[in-house]
Motif scaffolding. Structure first.
Motif, PDB file in Angstrom:
ATOM      1  N   HIS A 621      -3.275  -0.247   3.363  1.00 62.20           N
ATOM      2  CA  HIS A 621      -3.896   0.517   2.283  1.00 62.20           C
ATOM      3  C   HIS A 621      -4.416   1.856   2.804  1.00 62.20           C
ATOM      4  CE1 HIS A 621      -3.562  -2.900  -0.380  1.00 62.20           C
ATOM      5  NE2 HIS A 621      -4.120  -3.664   0.537  1.00 62.20           N
ATOM      6  N   THR A 622      -4.117   2.913   2.062  1.00 58.33           N
ATOM      7  CA  THR A 622      -4.569   4.245   2.445  1.00 58.33           C
ATOM      8  C   THR A 622      -6.054   4.432   2.157  1.00 58.33           C
ATOM      9  OG1 THR A 622      -2.369   5.037   1.849  1.00 58.33           O
ATOM     10  CG2 THR A 622      -4.066   6.701   2.155  1.00 58.33           C
ATOM     11  N   PRO A 635      -5.198   9.156   5.544  1.00 64.12           N
ATOM     12  CA  PRO A 635      -3.988   9.788   4.998  1.00 64.12           C
ATOM     13  C   PRO A 635      -2.741   9.646   5.876  1.00 64.12           C
ATOM     14  CG  PRO A 635      -5.849  11.332   5.113  1.00 64.12           C
ATOM     15  CD  PRO A 635      -6.181  10.152   5.962  1.00 64.12           C
ATOM     16  N   PHE A 682      -5.840   6.973  -7.064  1.00 64.78           N
ATOM     17  CA  PHE A 682      -4.433   7.303  -6.823  1.00 64.78           C
ATOM     18  C   PHE A 682      -3.787   7.939  -8.045  1.00 64.78           C
ATOM     19  CE2 PHE A 682      -4.923   4.075  -3.425  1.00 64.78           C
ATOM     20  CZ  PHE A 682      -4.504   4.849  -2.360  1.00 64.78           C
ATOM     21  N   GLN A 686      -2.121  11.663  -7.764  1.00 67.80           N
ATOM     22  CA  GLN A 686      -0.692  11.834  -7.975  1.00 67.80           C
ATOM     23  C   GLN A 686      -0.403  12.694  -9.202  1.00 67.80           C
ATOM     24  OE1 GLN A 686       0.749   7.774  -7.730  1.00 67.80           O
ATOM     25  NE2 GLN A 686       0.627   7.771  -5.490  1.00 67.80           N
ATOM     26  N   CYS A 736       3.341  13.544   0.691  1.00 73.42           N
ATOM     27  CA  CYS A 736       2.675  12.346   1.218  1.00 73.42           C
ATOM     28  C   CYS A 736       1.917  11.616   0.108  1.00 73.42           C
ATOM     29  CB  CYS A 736       1.718  12.727   2.344  1.00 73.42           C
ATOM     30  SG  CYS A 736       2.523  13.193   3.886  1.00 73.42           S
ATOM     31  N   ILE A 737       1.218  12.357  -0.731  1.00 75.18           N
ATOM     32  CA  ILE A 737       0.433  11.746  -1.813  1.00 75.18           C
ATOM     33  C   ILE A 737       1.342  10.945  -2.742  1.00 75.18           C
ATOM     34  CG2 ILE A 737      -0.873  12.281  -3.912  1.00 75.18           C
ATOM     35  CD1 ILE A 737      -2.187  14.577  -2.384  1.00 75.18           C
ATOM     36  N   TRP A 740       2.100   7.441  -1.481  1.00 77.69           N
ATOM     37  CA  TRP A 740       1.039   6.453  -1.272  1.00 77.69           C
ATOM     38  C   TRP A 740       1.149   5.309  -2.279  1.00 77.69           C
ATOM     39  CZ3 TRP A 740      -3.643  10.291  -0.666  1.00 77.69           C
ATOM     40  CH2 TRP A 740      -3.604  10.832   0.616  1.00 77.69           C
ATOM     41  N   ASN A 741       0.905   4.096  -1.770  1.00 80.85           N
ATOM     42  CA  ASN A 741       0.831   2.950  -2.684  1.00 80.85           C
ATOM     43  C   ASN A 741      -0.589   2.823  -3.209  1.00 80.85           C
ATOM     44  OD1 ASN A 741      -0.593   2.064  -0.482  1.00 80.85           O
ATOM     45  ND2 ASN A 741       0.620   0.225  -0.119  1.00 80.85           N
ATOM     46  N   ARG A 742      -0.745   2.066  -4.255  1.00 76.55           N
ATOM     47  CA  ARG A 742      -2.075   1.953  -4.853  1.00 76.55           C
ATOM     48  C   ARG A 742      -2.752   0.670  -4.422  1.00 76.55           C
ATOM     49  NH1 ARG A 742      -1.462   4.449 -11.018  1.00 76.55           N
ATOM     50  NH2 ARG A 742      -0.286   6.273 -10.416  1.00 76.55           N
TER      51      ARG A 742
END
Length: 742
Positions: A621-622, A635, A682, A686, A736-737, A740-742
Motif C-alpha cells: 500500500h502506498t 510514493p 486516491f 488521480q 506514477c499517481i 497507484w492502487n487504492r
C-alpha cells in the motif's frame, strides 16, 4: 591492416616495452572508428580498461603522420587531479615522438602557460573552468592557438552531463570552434553511461556528425563485495536471533578500535591497518568528521596516523600530498574522500574501498568500486551503513533502514540489469545562459542585441531557450547594470557585471561554498552553506528548524524551531535519486531474496525491516494510516518527481482532502494529517492528475527557488520558469499517481 599495424612505430615500441600481449577490445574498437571514419566517438568501458590509450594512440599516430600547425587536440578533464595524472602519462608517451603535452588549470605555473601560448602545438589538457578563462582572457589569440584543432577528448563525460557544467563544456567547445573556424571530432570517455544513444547525441550537438558508440564486450569480473549495518548506539541488529545466514567476512581485522568507538567507524579502523584503502563518504562535512574520528582512534591506540583526507575544498598541496601517498606502493595509508577520488586518477594498487552509507546513483557506486581492482586485484568494496536505532515509539517511516535498502537496490540494479542512470538533458539552463552571455560580451566587446542573441541562442545546448526568454533576460540585466547600452545602441558589460566577471570564481558554473548565518530570533545558531528553499528543514545546534526567510544579500537564514528529525544540511545536495532505484528498494522489502554480500547485522536488519514492512502493509500500500488522522505516503518515486508531488499535494489536493502538517523526508515518504479516507485520497489525486497541469502552478506565490549559481542575477520570472519546467518532473509524477492502487 590491423589496428596495431596502423599505429605509429613509437607506439608499437611502447606496447612491446610494456609487454602487452594484445590490444584490448576497446583499443581495437576506438582505432577502427578514428582511423576509418569521420564520426565522433563515445567510448564506454570499465575503469582501468585502457580507454585513454584507446583514444590517444590513433590521435598520436595521425599527428606523427601529419603534424598539426596549432594545438591539435584538447583533453578536457573534470578535475585538476585527473589532468595532473594524465599529463604525466601522456608526457612520457609523447616525449619520444616530440609531441608536446601542455596542461592548464589554476595550479599550473604561468611560465608553462606562456610557453604554450608562444608555441601552440600538440595536446592541451584543461578543465572546463580554465577553458572558459582562456576564451575570455585570450579571446584574440584563439584562432592562432587552435586553427588546426582536430580532436576534443572529454574524459569522465558522465560526470559532466548531470548539470550546468556539462552544458558549459559543450558551449565552450562550440564557441571555440566558431572562433577558430574548426570542427574537431569529439571523443567522450566513461566507465558508466546509462543511455549511450542519448549521450552520443549530446556529444554531437552542433557538429553535423554522428557519434559511434561501439559495444565493448566486457570480460567477466569477480567482485568482492560486503555490506554491514551498524546502529550508532545500542545493541546491533544481529544481537537478536535471525533466520538469515550472513555472508562470511571478506578479511580478518588487523587492528582493534578503542573501547567506546563508534561501531561503524571502528569497523573501518579495524580493517584498514596495513592496507591501502579509500573510504568514500557523501559530503565534505562527513569527510572531515570521519577523518578526525579515525585519527583520534590512532592517537587513543598510540599508533602513528595512517589516515589522509581528500576533498574539493582542500588546498592543492593537501590534495596532492594524499594523491602522492596513495601512488606510493610502500605507503599503506587510507584516504577518506568524497567524489574527488571517484574519477579516473590512477592512485596505484588499492586493496579495498569502503562506502559509508549508500551513494545516490548506480554510476557513483560503479565509479567508486572501480577505484579498486587494478593491478590484477579483484574490485573490492565494503559498504558500512550507519543508522540511529529507532526509538521504541518511533513512527513507522522512521523505522525503515532507507540507506540499507538504497545500497542493496543500487547493487541489484546493476547485477540484474546492468542499469545505470540515463542523463537529464532536457533542462532550462537559464543560469548558464546568463553566464555565457556575460562571458561572450566580456570577450568580444560591444555587440548589438541581435548579434548577441544570435551568438548565444544558436549554441545547441540552449535549444529550449526562446527569443522572448532572452529578451526578458537582457531587459533585466540592463535594469540591474550587469550590462549597459552604448550611444550606438550596442551592449557592453556594466559596472555590476564587471564585479562578477573580474572574480576568478566566475569561470565555474557550479556553486562554491558561501556560508549563511542561521538565526533564531536574536540568537545565532551557526552557519550552513547553500540553504534549502523557504519551508524546508535544517538540522543545526542539536535541533530541527524550519526556514522562515532567507536574506541572500546579507547571507542570513531566519528559522523557527520544530520537533522531529532530519539530516543536517550544510549545502550538499541531498542527492538526485532515480525513480528506478526507489522502485527497486520497494522490491527489496517485498522479496525474500538473501543477498550474498550482506553481513550478519545487515542481514538481520533487513529481516527486521521486511517483517515490519509486511506487517504494516508498506510493501503493498502506498498510503498507510499511522493512527487517528495521521497518514504517511510512500510514493517510491525519484527526487524530482517526489519534489513535484509535495507541491501537487499542497496546491491541488490539500483543500479537497483537508491536508495539514505536510512533512517530507525526500524522496522516501511524506507524513501529514488528513480529514479523508484512503479511497477519497486516491480518487482526488488521480482526478487531479488527469486534469491539465501547468508546472508553473507548482511554484508557490512569491517563491524564488534559487538552485543554480547565477540564478540570483536572473529575472524572477525565469528563475520560477526554470524550476517549474526544468527541475520538477511533473509528467513522471502524474504517471506514477495513475498507477497507484487504492
Amino acid at each position: 591492416m590491423s589496428i596495431f599495424d596502423r599505429y605509429a612505430p613509437f607506439l608499437q615500441d611502447y606496447i612491446y616495452q610494456h609487454n602487452w600481449e594484445a590490444l584490448r577490445a576497446v583499443q581495437v574498437a576506438a582505432g577502427d572508428v578514428i582511423f576509418n571514419t569521420d564520426d565522433n566517438l563515445l567510448l564506454c568501458a570499465s575503469t582501468a580498461s585502457g580507454k585513454t590509450e584507446a583514444a590517444f594512440f590513433p590521435i598520436l599516430t595521425q599527428f606523427c603522420e601529419n603534424p598539426p600547425a596549432s594545438v591539435g587536440a584538447i583533453y578536457i578533464g573534470p578535475l585538476k587531479a585527473l589532468i595532473n595524472d594524465q599529463f604525466q602519462r601522456l608526457n612520457e608517451l609523447c616525449e619520444e615522438a616530440d609531441i608536446p603535452v601542455w596542461h592548464w588549470h589554476g595550479d599550473v605555473s604561468q611560465s608553462h602557460k606562456a610557453k604554450m601560448l608562444k608555441h601552440p602545438s600538440g595536446i592541451l589538457q584543461i578543465t572546463p573552468e580554465s577553458l572558459e578563462a582562456l576564451l575570455l582572457r585570450k579571446h584574440a589569440a584563439i584562432p592562432q592557438l587552435f586553427h588546426d584543432l582536430r580532436f576534443i577528448v572529454i574524459d569522465e563525460i558522465h560526470s559532466l552531463i548531470r548539470g550546468d557544467r556539462g552544458g558549459q563544456t559543450l558551449c565552450l567547445i562550440q564557441r571555440l570552434s566558431r572562433m577558430a573556424n574548426v570542427n574537431p571530432r569529439r571523443i567522450g570517455l566513461s566507465a558508466t553511461i546509462g543511455d549511450p544513444e542519448r549521450v552520443g547525441a549530446f556529444l554531437s550537438l552542433g557538429t553535423g556528425r554522428r557519434t559511434a558508440a561501439p559495444k565493448i564486450q566486457a570480460k567477466g569480473m569477480r567482485w568482492r563485495l560486503s555490506m554491514e549495518h551498524f546502529f550508532i548506539h545500542g545493541e546491533q541488529a544481529a544481537s537478536e536471533k535471525t533466520d538469515t545466514p550472513p555472508a562470511p567476512a571478506l578479511a580478518e581485522k588487523t587492528d582493534t578500535a578503542p573501547e567506546h568507538a563508534d561501531p561503524g567507524i571502528g569497523y573501518i579502523f579495524e580493517h584498514t591497518r596495513d592496507k591501502k584503502c579509500l573510504v568514500f563518504v557523501n559530503s565534505r562535512e562527513e569527510c572531515e568528521a570521519v577523518t578526525t574520528t579515525l585519527r583520534q582512534y590512532c592517537e587513543a591506540r598510540h599508533e602513528p596516523d595512517r589516515f589522509l583526507i581528500h576533498h574539493g575544498n582542500l588546498s592543492a598541496a593537501y590534495r596532492e600530498t594524499a594523491e602522492d601517498a596513495m601512488k606510493d606502493e610502500d605507503a599503506l595509508f587510507t584516504t577518506v574522500t568524497t567524489a574527488t577520488l571517484e574519477l579516473g586518477i590512477d592512485i596505484g594498487r588499492l586493496e579495498r574501498a569502503f562506502q559509508i552509507d549508500a551513494p545516490f546513483t548506480v554510476s557513483s557506486f560503479l565509479q567508486r568500486m572501480g577505484r579498486t581492482g587494478r593491478r590484477e586485484l579483484p574490485p573490492e568494496m565494503w559498504f558500512v551503513i550507519r543508522e540511529d536505532e529507532p526509538e521504541p515509539r518511533a513512527l513507522l517511516p522512521e523505522t525503515v533502514p532507507w540507506k540499507l535498502l538504497q545500497g542493496i537496490a543500487l547493487i541489484q540494479l546493476y547485477l540484474e540489469e546492468r542499469w545505470v542512470e540515463p542523463p537529464r538533458l532536457e533542462r532550462l539552463p537559464y543560469s548558464l545562459v546568463y553566464h555565457q552571455t556575460m562571458s561572450t560580451l566580456a570577450a568580444c566587446g560591444e555587440m548589438s542585441p541581435a548579434a548577441l542573441a544570435s551568438r548565444i541562442l544558436t549554441l545547441p545546448y540552449f535549444h529550449r531557450v526562446s527569443q522572448e526568454d532572452f529578451r526578458t533576460l537582457l531587459r533585466h540585466l540592463l535594469e540591474t547594470d550587469h550590462i549597459q547600452r552604448t550611444e550606438n545602441g550596442g551592449l557592453i558589460v556594466g559596472l555590476a557585471g564587471e564585479r562578477i566577471i573580474n572574480s576568478f570564481r566566475f569561470y565555474a558554473v557550479f556553486q562554491e561554498n558561501e556560508e549563511y548565518t542561521v538565526r533564531w530570533n536574536s540568537q545565532e545558531l551557526g552557519t550552513i552553506v547553500q540553504p534549502p528553499p523557504i519551508g524546508e528543514k535544517i538540522a543545526i545546534a542539536g535541533h530541527v528548524w524550519v526556514i522562515e526567510d532567507i536574506d541572500h544579500k546579507r547571507h542570513v537564514v531566519y528559522c523557527e524551531q520544530i520537533k522531529g528529525k532530519v539530516p543536517a544540511y550544510f549545502g550538499e545536495c541531498p542527492g538526485d535519486i532515480h525513480t528506478k532505484i526507489l522502485e527497486r528498494m520497494r522490491q527489496v522489502l517485498r522479496e525474500d531474496t538473501q543477498y550474498p554480500y550482506l553481513m550478519a547485522h545487515a542481514a538481520a536488519r533487513l529481516q527486521q525491516a521486511r517483517h515490519a514492512a509486511r506487517s504494516s502493509g508498506v510493501t503493498e500500500h502506498t498510503l498507510i494510516c499511522l493512527g487517528g488522522d495521521m497518514w504517511c505516503l510512500f510514493p517510491w518515486m525519484g527526487t524530482y518527481a517526489f519534489l513535484a508531488l509535495e507541491r501537487f499535494l499542497k496546491v491541488r489536493c490539500a483543500g479537497s482532502l483537508k491536508l495539514s502538517g505536510l512533512s517530507a523526508s525526500r524522496p522516501y515518504f511524506i507524513q501529514f494529517k488528513m480529514q479523508a479516507d484512503r479511497e477519497t485520497f486516491f480518487r482526488v489525486l488521480q482526478e487531479e492528475a488527469r486534469r491539465p497541469l501547468d508546472p508553473m502552478e507548482l511554484v508557490y506565490p512569491k517563491e524564488l527557488p534559487l538552485f543554480e549559481k547565477y540564478d540570483e542575477f536572473l529575472p524572477e520570472s525565469l528563475v520560477r520558469k526554470g524550476f517549474a519546467y526544468g527541475v520538477l518532473a511533473v509528467e513522471e509524477m502524474k504517471a506514477c499517481i495513475q498507477q497507484w492502487n487504492r
